[in-house]
Motif scaffolding. Structure first.
Motif, PDB file in Angstrom:
ATOM      1  N   THR A   1       6.533  -1.970   6.395  1.00  0.00           N
ATOM      2  CA  THR A   1       7.320  -0.895   7.013  1.00  0.00           C
ATOM      3  C   THR A   1       6.859   0.456   6.473  1.00  0.00           C
ATOM      4  OG1 THR A   1       9.199  -2.408   7.138  1.00  0.00           O
ATOM      5  CG2 THR A   1       9.689  -0.050   7.353  1.00  0.00           C
TER       6      THR A   1
ATOM      7  N   GLN B   1      -1.470 -14.876  -8.433  1.00  0.00           N
ATOM      8  CA  GLN B   1      -2.357 -15.923  -8.950  1.00  0.00           C
ATOM      9  C   GLN B   1      -2.305 -16.011 -10.479  1.00  0.00           C
ATOM     10  OE1 GLN B   1      -3.381 -14.216  -5.904  1.00  0.00           O
ATOM     11  NE2 GLN B   1      -2.592 -16.173  -5.162  1.00  0.00           N
TER      12      GLN B   1
ATOM     13  N   SER C   1      -1.531  -7.585  -6.357  1.00  0.00           N
ATOM     14  CA  SER C   1      -0.991  -8.824  -5.765  1.00  0.00           C
ATOM     15  C   SER C   1      -1.638 -10.046  -6.405  1.00  0.00           C
ATOM     16  CB  SER C   1      -1.247  -8.869  -4.256  1.00  0.00           C
ATOM     17  OG  SER C   1      -0.396  -7.982  -3.574  1.00  0.00           O
TER      18      SER C   1
ATOM     19  N   ARG D   1      -0.920  -4.184   0.029  1.00  0.00           N
ATOM     20  CA  ARG D   1      -1.389  -5.082  -1.038  1.00  0.00           C
ATOM     21  C   ARG D   1      -2.853  -4.813  -1.407  1.00  0.00           C
ATOM     22  NH1 ARG D   1       2.127  -9.034  -2.332  1.00  0.00           N
ATOM     23  NH2 ARG D   1       3.631  -9.803  -0.830  1.00  0.00           N
TER      24      ARG D   1
ATOM     25  N   VAL E   1      13.383   5.541   0.754  1.00  0.00           N
ATOM     26  CA  VAL E   1      12.106   5.015   0.250  1.00  0.00           C
ATOM     27  C   VAL E   1      10.947   5.858   0.799  1.00  0.00           C
ATOM     28  CG1 VAL E   1      10.532   3.026   0.329  1.00  0.00           C
ATOM     29  CG2 VAL E   1      12.989   2.660  -0.037  1.00  0.00           C
TER      30      VAL E   1
ATOM     31  N   ARG F   1      16.067 -10.100   3.408  1.00  0.00           N
ATOM     32  CA  ARG F   1      15.443  -9.265   4.452  1.00  0.00           C
ATOM     33  C   ARG F   1      14.496 -10.095   5.311  1.00  0.00           C
ATOM     34  NH1 ARG F   1      13.665  -3.813   1.215  1.00  0.00           N
ATOM     35  NH2 ARG F   1      15.750  -3.001   0.807  1.00  0.00           N
TER      36      ARG F   1
HETATM   37  N1  Z5A Z   1      -1.138 -12.827  -1.763  1.00  0.00           N
HETATM   38  C1  Z5A Z   1      -1.587 -13.409  -2.938  1.00  0.00           C
HETATM   39  O1  Z5A Z   1      -1.043 -14.424  -3.368  1.00  0.00           O
HETATM   40  N2  Z5A Z   1      -2.627 -12.839  -3.589  1.00  0.00           N
HETATM   41  C2  Z5A Z   1      -3.269 -11.732  -3.153  1.00  0.00           C
HETATM   42  O2  Z5A Z   1      -4.227 -11.264  -3.784  1.00  0.00           O
HETATM   43  C3  Z5A Z   1      -2.788 -11.146  -1.930  1.00  0.00           C
HETATM   44  C4  Z5A Z   1      -1.730 -11.723  -1.266  1.00  0.00           C
HETATM   45  C5  Z5A Z   1      -3.453  -9.910  -1.377  1.00  0.00           C
HETATM   46  C6  Z5A Z   1       0.781 -12.170   2.133  1.00  0.00           C
HETATM   47  O3  Z5A Z   1       1.821 -12.398   2.971  1.00  0.00           O
HETATM   48  C7  Z5A Z   1       0.911 -13.251   1.056  1.00  0.00           C
HETATM   49  O4  Z5A Z   1      -0.299 -13.341   0.342  1.00  0.00           O
HETATM   50  C8  Z5A Z   1       1.973 -12.878   0.058  1.00  0.00           C
HETATM   51  C9  Z5A Z   1       1.269 -12.797  -1.284  1.00  0.00           C
HETATM   52  C10 Z5A Z   1      -0.034 -13.453  -1.048  1.00  0.00           C
HETATM   53  N3  Z5A Z   1       2.847 -13.938  -0.073  1.00  0.00           N
HETATM   54  N4  Z5A Z   1       3.914 -14.082   0.260  1.00  0.00           N
HETATM   55  N5  Z5A Z   1       4.876 -14.424   0.525  1.00  0.00           N
HETATM   56  P1  Z5A Z   1       2.276 -11.478   4.144  1.00  0.00           P
HETATM   57  O5  Z5A Z   1       1.342 -10.366   4.301  1.00  0.00           O
HETATM   58  O6  Z5A Z   1       2.565 -12.343   5.322  1.00  0.00           O
HETATM   59  O7  Z5A Z   1       3.697 -11.118   3.642  1.00  0.00           O
HETATM   60  P2  Z5A Z   1       4.237 -10.030   2.665  1.00  0.00           P
HETATM   61  O8  Z5A Z   1       3.183  -9.169   2.150  1.00  0.00           O
HETATM   62  O9  Z5A Z   1       5.052 -10.696   1.624  1.00  0.00           O
HETATM   63  O10 Z5A Z   1       5.105  -9.191   3.701  1.00  0.00           O
HETATM   64  P3  Z5A Z   1       6.626  -9.276   4.057  1.00  0.00           P
HETATM   65  O11 Z5A Z   1       7.340 -10.495   3.653  1.00  0.00           O
HETATM   66  O12 Z5A Z   1       6.686  -9.002   5.510  1.00  0.00           O
HETATM   67  O13 Z5A Z   1       7.215  -8.150   3.194  1.00  0.00           O
HETATM   68  P4  Z5A Z   1       7.098  -6.569   3.297  1.00  0.00           P
HETATM   69  O14 Z5A Z   1       5.879  -6.168   4.037  1.00  0.00           O
HETATM   70  O15 Z5A Z   1       7.236  -6.080   1.918  1.00  0.00           O
HETATM   71  O16 Z5A Z   1       8.383  -6.171   4.146  1.00  0.00           O
HETATM   72  P5  Z5A Z   1       8.527  -5.570   5.614  1.00  0.00           P
HETATM   73  O17 Z5A Z   1       7.879  -6.495   6.613  1.00  0.00           O
HETATM   74  O18 Z5A Z   1       8.159  -4.157   5.634  1.00  0.00           O
HETATM   75  O19 Z5A Z   1      10.102  -5.635   5.745  1.00  0.00           O
HETATM   76  C11 Z5A Z   1      10.784  -6.864   5.814  1.00  0.00           C
HETATM   77  C12 Z5A Z   1      12.122  -6.609   6.547  1.00  0.00           C
HETATM   78  O20 Z5A Z   1      12.940  -5.721   5.778  1.00  0.00           O
HETATM   79  C13 Z5A Z   1      11.948  -5.937   7.916  1.00  0.00           C
HETATM   80  O21 Z5A Z   1      12.904  -6.450   8.790  1.00  0.00           O
HETATM   81  C14 Z5A Z   1      12.221  -4.447   7.622  1.00  0.00           C
HETATM   82  O22 Z5A Z   1      12.715  -3.763   8.736  1.00  0.00           O
HETATM   83  C15 Z5A Z   1      13.255  -4.552   6.521  1.00  0.00           C
HETATM   84  N6  Z5A Z   1      13.228  -3.410   5.578  1.00  0.00           N
HETATM   85  C16 Z5A Z   1      12.139  -2.754   5.109  1.00  0.00           C
HETATM   86  N7  Z5A Z   1      12.509  -1.771   4.263  1.00  0.00           N
HETATM   87  C17 Z5A Z   1      13.873  -1.817   4.185  1.00  0.00           C
HETATM   88  C18 Z5A Z   1      14.834  -1.052   3.465  1.00  0.00           C
HETATM   89  N8  Z5A Z   1      14.495  -0.036   2.642  1.00  0.00           N
HETATM   90  N9  Z5A Z   1      16.136  -1.375   3.630  1.00  0.00           N
HETATM   91  C19 Z5A Z   1      16.501  -2.404   4.442  1.00  0.00           C
HETATM   92  N10 Z5A Z   1      15.631  -3.164   5.157  1.00  0.00           N
HETATM   93  C20 Z5A Z   1      14.325  -2.874   5.023  1.00  0.00           C
END
Ligand code: Z5A
Length: 209
Positions: A17, A103, A98, A94, A189, A143
């Motif tokens: 986001t 790891q 990460s 990332r 944020v 979330r």
């Molecule tokens: N990984 C690893 O092990 N080693 C490495 O070297 C690298 C990665 C580079 C990548 O997964 C996976 O790879 C990760 C680590 C591993 N493992 N896991 N799990 P990915 O890219 O599919 O997923 P992610 O990076 O964890 O993304 P995510 O789960 O989507 O999280 P995010 O990007 O931090 O969140 P978001 O998509 O922006 O927001 C999630 C929801 O929260 C969404 O509905 C937003 O609207 C909401 N949101 C965002 N900000 C707020 C605030 N401030 N208040 C309320 N709600 C919010």
């Protein structure tokens, strides 16, 4: 040379986001921007992502490490370095932290060996600014559930793994590292992140200074 900004943090912290918002804001301010996610961003990196996150069978921790680093090496060489050399602002969802969090702290691989492997993959490229978004494990998970995200291999790990990952993020320190309380509203944020981008990178509001 351009400016390299990395957004880090645990699952559900709001990285994607914030990366989307920063990229749009920077473009609106007149900058040329390349936004990338990791793993991913080139054909090789997307293929590695599929195996690293979705492979249904057991995988050795070292094999997993090299999938992430193969993805990063290709992305750095083919996308990030050329964009920086062209004077662009690169915003990455990332990067190396990460790997040290998941790891090393999570998976138990030796920190020094992994740090060497990372240097080989990236040629030692590091960000000018690293925004580390901080949320408790439960908040991030809630979330993701609210967003109906399909779980990958990491999200299925137990709570102890996720707490080790979070602690590694909280310990992160060094030049350019800034921790942001990501339990705040998206707007709060974004405001905090934007202040850090301005302060740390000396970006003018019209083009890179
Ligand atoms: N990984 C690893 O092990 N080693 C490495 O070297 C690298 C990665 C580079 C990548 O997964 C996976 O790879 C990760 C680590 C591993 N493992 N896991 N799990 P990915 O890219 O599919 O997923 P992610 O990076 O964890 O993304 P995510 O789960 O989507 O999280 P995010 O990007 O931090 O969140 P978001 O998509 O922006 O927001 C999630 C929801 O929260 C969404 O509905 C937003 O609207 C909401 N949101 C965002 N900000 C707020 C605030 N401030 N208040 C309320 N709600 C919010």
């Amino acid at each position: 040379m351009g400016v390299f900004i990395v957004v880090e943090g645990p699952e559900g912290a709001g990285k994607s986001t914030l990366v989307r918002w920063l990229a749009a804001r920077l473009v609106a301010e007149g900058h040329q921007v390349t936004a990338v996610r990791q793993p991913g961003g080139t054909p090789v990196a997307e293929a590695a992502r599929k195996v690293a996150l979705k492979f249904p069978h057991e995988m050795s921790p070292v094999a997993e490490l090299f999938l992430f680093l193969a993805a990063r090496a290709d992305l750095v060489q083919r996308v990030i370095r050329p964009a920086l050399e062209a004077g662009q602002v690169v915003v990455a969802d990332r990067f190396d932290l990460s790997t040290m969090a998941y790891q090393v702290a999570g998976g138990g691989l030796p920190a020094e060996d992994v740090a060497h492997a990372i240097r080989l993959a990236t040629g030692g490229l590091g960000p000018d600014l690293m925004l580390v978004l901080d949320v408790p494990v439960e908040v991030g998970r809630a979330r993701q559930q609210a967003a109906r995200k399909v779980q990958d291999r990491f999200e299925r790990q137990d709570d102890a793994f996720h707490r080790r990952v979070l602690e590694a993020y909280r310990r992160a320190a060094g030049p350019g590292v800034v921790h942001v309380d990501a339990t705040q509203s998206k707007k709060a944020v974004q405001d905090a992140a934007w202040r850090e981008v301005m302060a740390a990178t000396a970006l003018s509001t019209r083009g890179v200074s």
